[in-house]
Design an enzyme around this catalytic site. Sequence first.
Site, short mmCIF file in Angstrom:
data_model
loop_
_atom_site.label_atom_id
_atom_site.label_comp_id
_atom_site.label_asym_id
_atom_site.label_seq_id
_atom_site.Cartn_x
_atom_site.Cartn_y
_atom_site.Cartn_z
N GLY A 190 138.97 35.38 -125.75
CA GLY A 190 138.11 35.70 -124.48
C GLY A 190 138.74 36.57 -123.66
N ARG A 201 125.50 32.89 -103.99
CA ARG A 201 124.88 31.88 -103.50
C ARG A 201 125.74 30.94 -102.72
NH1 ARG A 201 121.46 29.78 -108.75
NH2 ARG A 201 123.49 31.28 -109.41
N ASP A 245 111.49 28.71 -100.79
CA ASP A 245 112.21 28.21 -99.97
C ASP A 245 112.37 29.17 -98.72
OD1 ASP A 245 114.24 29.94 -100.59
OD2 ASP A 245 115.45 28.40 -101.84
N LYS A 263 111.86 23.54 -99.43
CA LYS A 263 112.88 23.04 -100.72
C LYS A 263 114.04 22.36 -100.33
CE LYS A 263 115.74 25.62 -103.40
NZ LYS A 263 116.15 26.86 -104.18
N ARG A 283 117.40 20.68 -101.99
CA ARG A 283 118.21 20.39 -103.09
C ARG A 283 119.23 19.40 -102.97
NH1 ARG A 283 119.22 23.50 -107.77
NH2 ARG A 283 118.31 25.53 -107.15
N THR A 319 118.35 27.51 -113.52
CA THR A 319 117.71 26.51 -114.42
C THR A 319 116.27 26.63 -114.44
OG1 THR A 319 117.64 25.00 -112.85
CG2 THR A 319 119.78 25.13 -113.95
N GLY A 320 115.63 27.25 -113.64
CA GLY A 320 114.01 27.15 -113.58
C GLY A 320 113.69 26.09 -112.70
N THR A 348 113.76 25.45 -109.37
CA THR A 348 113.16 25.70 -108.21
C THR A 348 111.66 26.20 -108.54
OG1 THR A 348 115.14 26.19 -107.18
CG2 THR A 348 113.07 26.94 -106.12
C1 R5P Z 1 118.30 29.45 -104.15
O1 R5P Z 1 118.36 29.25 -102.95
C2 R5P Z 1 117.81 30.55 -104.81
O2 R5P Z 1 117.12 31.35 -103.91
C3 R5P Z 1 117.03 30.07 -106.16
O3 R5P Z 1 116.03 29.39 -105.69
C4 R5P Z 1 117.72 29.27 -107.09
O4 R5P Z 1 119.08 29.87 -107.39
C5 R5P Z 1 117.11 29.09 -108.43
O5 R5P Z 1 117.93 28.17 -109.14
P1 R5P Z 1 117.37 27.27 -110.12
O6 R5P Z 1 116.39 28.14 -111.08
O7 R5P Z 1 118.23 26.57 -110.92
O8 R5P Z 1 116.38 26.21 -109.34
#
Ligand code: R5P
Length: 303
Positions: free
Chosen positions: A45, A102, A176, A199, A201, A231-232, A234
């Site tokens: 790697g 982030r 969000d 949102k 989390r 991950t999708g 949100t």
């Molecule tokens: C977080 O505040 C970002 O703006 C995205 O909403 C987030 O990173 C999306 O991540 P995931 O697809 O895992 O929910």
Amino acid sequence: MRATREGVAEKVVLPGPASKELGESIARRLSLPLLPYEVKVFPDGETRLRFEEKVSGKTVLIVQSTYPPPDQNLFQLLLASHRLSQEGAKVHAVVPYLAYARQDKEFVAGEVVSLGVVSHLLRSGGVSRLTTVDIHSAEGLSLFAIPVYSVSAIPSLVSYVKKNFKLNQPVVVAPDFGGSKRSEAFASLLQAMFVQLSKKRDRVTGQVKVESSKLEVKGRDVLIVDDIISTGGTVRAAGIVLREAGAARVIAVCSHPLLVDDAMEKLGSEGIRDVVGTNTVPSEVSKVDVSEAIAEHLKTVTE
Ligand code: R5P
């Protein structure tokens, strides 16, 4: 610093191993030569880079996005910038997707502010300018002690959507508060209604919950606009709320389609089959090219 007859330092583009095509496209748009190099990733790697050309006195634009694997792509950028800056080049890092953006604060006590570490590494690795695309938050910019620019991919995403979708009474949704300015800009360019969801989390499990009161989306096409789809989770959670409120078609739009693991299946299972992203991250949905927006911005950076 060596200068051309016009007194401006000569520029070259290094299309990093993670962004060969994008780097080449930016170089073409700026009519700049490419800096040749050898790259080898060993079975363990580790990366070996080798440069033959002299760069002393030149400005090198290193184009290297830091999508997964983020640490490898970031380290390759550091290897290149360290070597080239040591040789006397001025290094402008062009990092279309900036990993760790982030983690721009200590959300939970004891967390490392990763973006601060990235900022420190880039600077000590010889980077004197940074350009990225749609950085996660404006606050993140303040962690850098060098000039840093965030180019917006929103106009290019809106043009793509206008050209490729026939929309019925479109509504643009920010999942969000954090990304609401970006989504609002999208709505305004599309001349569409704008709605912001809320949102939450769970910082330990990563589970997302999206809420909103009074959503007027019945029978309308909805575009969920976010900076990143990882991950999708949100977009999926937002999609569920919007469907419950009677939205017709739900389209997901993002600048950085990381799409880790089964993100596309997760979205598909909620009926979100139209996903649009840019080529800051190569993926099956990276349909919008950011090279023009980046090149236009780089033309304005004269030093
Ligand atoms: C977080 O505040 C970002 O703006 C995205 O909403 C987030 O990173 C999306 O991540 P995931 O697809 O895992 O929910």
